[in-house]
Motif scaffolding. Structure first.
Motif, PDB file in Angstrom:
ATOM      1  N   ASN A   2       1.045  -0.603  -0.016  1.00 31.83           N
ATOM      2  CA  ASN A   2       0.076   0.043   0.311  1.00 31.83           C
ATOM      3  C   ASN A   2       0.946   0.713   0.074  1.00 31.83           C
ATOM      4  N   LEU A   3       1.297   1.893  -1.461  1.00 31.77           N
ATOM      5  CA  LEU A   3       1.982   3.141  -0.700  1.00 31.77           C
ATOM      6  C   LEU A   3       1.669   4.600  -1.382  1.00 31.77           C
ATOM      7  N   ALA A   4       1.964   5.310  -0.925  1.00 28.72           N
ATOM      8  CA  ALA A   4       1.824   6.201  -0.260  1.00 28.72           C
ATOM      9  C   ALA A   4       2.246   7.026  -1.039  1.00 28.72           C
ATOM     10  N   SER A   5       0.801   8.219  -2.202  1.00 31.56           N
ATOM     11  CA  SER A   5       0.633   8.889  -3.302  1.00 31.56           C
ATOM     12  C   SER A   5       2.047   9.643  -3.963  1.00 31.56           C
ATOM     13  N   LEU A   6       3.084  10.280  -2.499  1.00 36.13           N
ATOM     14  CA  LEU A   6       4.449   9.886  -2.590  1.00 36.13           C
ATOM     15  C   LEU A   6       5.165   9.338  -3.304  1.00 36.13           C
ATOM     16  N   ALA A   7       5.630   8.112  -2.545  1.00 42.74           N
ATOM     17  CA  ALA A   7       6.036   7.026  -2.991  1.00 42.74           C
ATOM     18  C   ALA A   7       6.313   7.049  -4.685  1.00 42.74           C
ATOM     19  N   ALA A   8       7.889   6.117  -5.309  1.00 42.46           N
ATOM     20  CA  ALA A   8       7.843   5.669  -6.561  1.00 42.46           C
ATOM     21  C   ALA A   8       7.311   4.726  -7.062  1.00 42.46           C
ATOM     22  N   HIS A   9       6.098   4.897  -7.718  1.00 38.80           N
ATOM     23  CA  HIS A   9       5.634   3.284  -8.535  1.00 38.80           C
ATOM     24  C   HIS A   9       5.809   3.069  -9.601  1.00 38.80           C
ATOM     25  N   PRO A  10       6.082   1.246  -9.308  1.00 39.10           N
ATOM     26  CA  PRO A  10       6.870   1.279 -10.851  1.00 39.10           C
ATOM     27  C   PRO A  10       5.634   1.168 -11.461  1.00 39.10           C
ATOM     28  N   SER A  11       4.515   0.863 -12.030  1.00 38.25           N
ATOM     29  CA  SER A  11       4.141   0.748 -12.857  1.00 38.25           C
ATOM     30  C   SER A  11       4.016   2.508 -13.727  1.00 38.25           C
ATOM     31  N   ARG A  12       4.326   3.364 -13.183  1.00 40.61           N
ATOM     32  CA  ARG A  12       4.470   5.175 -13.327  1.00 40.61           C
ATOM     33  C   ARG A  12       6.210   5.222 -13.573  1.00 40.61           C
ATOM     34  N   SER A  13       6.996   4.160 -13.693  1.00 42.95           N
ATOM     35  CA  SER A  13       8.696   4.754 -13.656  1.00 42.95           C
ATOM     36  C   SER A  13       8.334   4.751 -15.551  1.00 42.95           C
ATOM     37  N   ARG A  14       9.523   6.022 -15.414  1.00 45.97           N
ATOM     38  CA  ARG A  14      10.058   6.398 -16.430  1.00 45.97           C
ATOM     39  C   ARG A  14       9.935   5.086 -17.810  1.00 45.97           C
ATOM     40  N   GLY A  15      10.771   4.493 -16.921  1.00 45.74           N
ATOM     41  CA  GLY A  15      11.486   3.003 -17.860  1.00 45.74           C
ATOM     42  C   GLY A  15      12.919   3.136 -17.527  1.00 45.74           C
ATOM     43  N   ARG A  16      13.583   2.560 -18.717  1.00 48.48           N
ATOM     44  CA  ARG A  16      14.535   1.922 -18.865  1.00 48.48           C
ATOM     45  C   ARG A  16      15.429   2.612 -20.195  1.00 48.48           C
ATOM     46  N   ARG A  17      16.958   2.719 -20.182  1.00 50.30           N
ATOM     47  CA  ARG A  17      17.360   3.047 -21.191  1.00 50.30           C
ATOM     48  C   ARG A  17      17.320   2.112 -22.425  1.00 50.30           C
ATOM     49  N   PHE A  18      16.488   1.433 -21.878  1.00 53.28           N
ATOM     50  CA  PHE A  18      17.449   0.395 -23.682  1.00 53.28           C
ATOM     51  C   PHE A  18      15.510  -0.618 -22.748  1.00 53.28           C
ATOM     52  N   THR A  19      14.373  -0.098 -23.927  1.00 49.12           N
ATOM     53  CA  THR A  19      13.576  -0.849 -24.118  1.00 49.12           C
ATOM     54  C   THR A  19      13.494  -2.764 -24.020  1.00 49.12           C
ATOM     55  N   GLU A  20      13.112  -3.006 -22.857  1.00 50.34           N
ATOM     56  CA  GLU A  20      13.253  -4.806 -22.167  1.00 50.34           C
ATOM     57  C   GLU A  20      11.946  -5.545 -22.996  1.00 50.34           C
ATOM     58  N   PRO A  21      11.707  -6.336 -23.760  1.00 50.62           N
ATOM     59  CA  PRO A  21      10.231  -6.923 -23.758  1.00 50.62           C
ATOM     60  C   PRO A  21       9.759  -7.829 -22.668  1.00 50.62           C
ATOM     61  N   ASP A  22       8.306  -8.462 -22.498  1.00 50.58           N
ATOM     62  CA  ASP A  22       8.232  -8.545 -20.934  1.00 50.58           C
ATOM     63  C   ASP A  22       8.308  -9.747 -21.350  1.00 50.58           C
ATOM     64  N   SER A  23       8.424 -10.814 -22.356  1.00 49.89           N
ATOM     65  CA  SER A  23       8.066 -12.159 -22.801  1.00 49.89           C
ATOM     66  C   SER A  23       9.956 -12.084 -22.291  1.00 49.89           C
ATOM     67  N   GLY A  24       9.821 -13.718 -21.757  1.00 42.00           N
ATOM     68  CA  GLY A  24      10.557 -13.893 -21.277  1.00 42.00           C
ATOM     69  C   GLY A  24      10.599 -15.006 -20.061  1.00 42.00           C
ATOM     70  N   PRO A  25      11.703 -15.782 -19.469  1.00 46.99           N
ATOM     71  CA  PRO A  25      11.326 -16.534 -17.812  1.00 46.99           C
ATOM     72  C   PRO A  25      12.204 -15.055 -16.986  1.00 46.99           C
ATOM     73  N   ARG A  26      10.754 -14.386 -17.004  1.00 50.18           N
ATOM     74  CA  ARG A  26      11.407 -13.217 -15.891  1.00 50.18           C
ATOM     75  C   ARG A  26      10.263 -12.926 -14.389  1.00 50.18           C
ATOM     76  N   GLY A  27       9.447 -13.558 -14.450  1.00 50.12           N
ATOM     77  CA  GLY A  27       9.191 -14.458 -13.121  1.00 50.12           C
ATOM     78  C   GLY A  27       7.938 -13.010 -12.800  1.00 50.12           C
ATOM     79  N   PRO A  28       7.473 -13.484 -11.766  1.00 47.96           N
ATOM     80  CA  PRO A  28       6.034 -11.830 -10.953  1.00 47.96           C
ATOM     81  C   PRO A  28       6.843 -10.511 -10.702  1.00 47.96           C
ATOM     82  N   ARG A  29       8.171  -9.724 -10.935  1.00 40.40           N
ATOM     83  CA  ARG A  29       8.474  -9.177 -10.368  1.00 40.40           C
ATOM     84  C   ARG A  29       8.451  -7.668 -10.564  1.00 40.40           C
TER      85      ARG A  29
END
Length: 385
Positions: A2-29
């Motif tokens: 349960n994150l506060a409104s001023l916390a960093a939310h991973p779903s609203r991240s500015r992303g990574r320098r290199f785009t990575e596909p979501d497919s593959g054996p990455r697990g639920p992270r």
């Protein structure tokens, strides 16, 4: 979580320098959990096991090293993040990674490397942390570095506050993936930074007493220490000195953590911030000690610098460690010892010399000692420290 409104939310991240596909054996992270795990699995993180915190190459005894210190920072930071409703995974990632850029022999080794590379921009361990995670770690087929999320890079770059004049390494990371160096970082980075202070203040007391360099009667002249020592004696009048010292460290950590939580809540309320962007634009540090505890903590730091870090027992050891680093840098610069393949950083002399800095900074204490003995000559360091 349960994150506060001023916390960093991973779903609203500015992303990574290199785009990575979501497919593959990455697990639920999520993004920040992946960042933390990439840091933990990195070679730079493993090398912290044999890098100085206060005492050099302390194999066989109980003194802390950079690795154990980083884990302790992560525990304190994660606890505070949870109470404040911040992102624990991002806080943990920043705590675990904050010392990745340290060269062998701690701050003494850093001073020697800075002087050895002064003509090509010098060396700074904070900036080198960014260099490691954006360029030097080479475990992925698609990109150099760990390709961490923007929020993690931002926190590593400016966890101590806005950066007005970045060193060359930090400027390179910023130019490649703009990190808004002129603003404050999110609260997760601020919490990780204050957790670092709390950890090394108190655990260096523990190691200093254990080593015999710190004298308990002198330490008890520091007000914050004296107050906690007396309170423990009142609660446990028959407690042995050794156990009382362990309780002292625990209680002081608890007091500092509680103070930071109260003060941070008060500053956030006074600033009227409600989002992470508000935090970045607040114009001041929001996570920190209250004025009273902050003054006591600074007095404790002054004591530790005078009686531990700059003590007569450790000064000759630091000088010898700096000689090791300076000698290695000179040998590689002069061509007496060739760099291993893969350490040349582009074309030209500046790139060559910075590659030397990268190579030496990645050394553990014991590897630097072994290289010096093999290439240059004997090293004189006591086994104990």
């Amino acid at each position: 979580m349960n994150l506060a409104s001023l916390a960093a939310h991973p779903s609203r991240s500015r992303g990574r320098r290199f785009t990575e596909p979501d497919s593959g054996p990455r697990g639920p992270r999520d993004a920040f959990q992946r960042d933390r795990d990439r840091i933990v699995h990195s070679g730079a993180f493993r090398r912290l096991r044999h890098k100085t915190q206060v005492f050099i190459a302390p194999d066989g005894d109980h003194f802390r090293v950079r690795l154990t210190h980083s884990i302790e920072v992560a525990q304190i930071g994660r606890t505070m993040a949870r109470v404040l409703g911040l992102n624990e995974d991002l806080t943990e990632a920043l705590s675990l990674a904050h010392d990745l850029g340290h060269p062998p022999f701690g701050h003494g080794g850093e001073e020697a490397l800075q002087q050895s590379l002064a003509d090509v921009g010098g060396f700074d361990h904070n900036a080198h942390t960014l260099r490691l995670v954006t360029a030097l770690e080479g475990v992925y087929p698609e990109f150099d570095g760990l390709n961490l999320s923007w929020e993690t890079l931002e926190g590593l770059a400016k966890h101590n506050g806005p950066v007005v004049s970045p060193s060359w390494a930090l400027a390179e990371a910023d130019s490649d993936f703009g990190l808004d160096l002129a603003t404050w970082p999110g609260l997760e980075a601020q919490v990780a930074a204050i957790a670092d202070d709390i950890a090394y203040d108190n655990h260096d007391i523990d190691d200093g007493l254990r080593s015999g360099i710190l004298i308990l009667d002198e330490l008890l002249e520091v007000p914050i220490v004296a107050r906690h020592w007396a309170a423990i004696g009142q609660r446990h009048p028959s407690l042995s000195t050794d156990r009382r010292q362990r309780a002292l460290v625990r209680d002081m950590i608890g007091t500092m953590v509680g103070d930071v939580l109260d003060e941070t809540r008060a500053r956030v309320a006074a600033a009227g911030v409600t989002t992470i962007d508000d935090v970045r634009l607040a114009g001041r540090q929001l996570a920190g000690f209250s004025p009273a505890v902050g003054a006591e903590e600074r007095e404790l730091k002054r004591f530790l610098y005078a009686r531990l870090y700059n003590s007569a027992a450790l000064t000759p050891i630091r000088i010898e460690a700096q000689r090791i680093v300076a000698d290695l840098a000179a040998a590689y610069r002069d061509g007496v010892a060739p760099l291993p393949p893969g350490w040349q950083r582009g074309e030209g002399e500046v790139a060559r010399l910075r590659g030397i800095g990268d190579f030496i900074a990645g050394m553990t204490d014991r590897f630097a000692i072994a290289q010096h003995e093999r290439l240059i000559g004997p090293v004189t360091l006591p086994d104990r420290f």
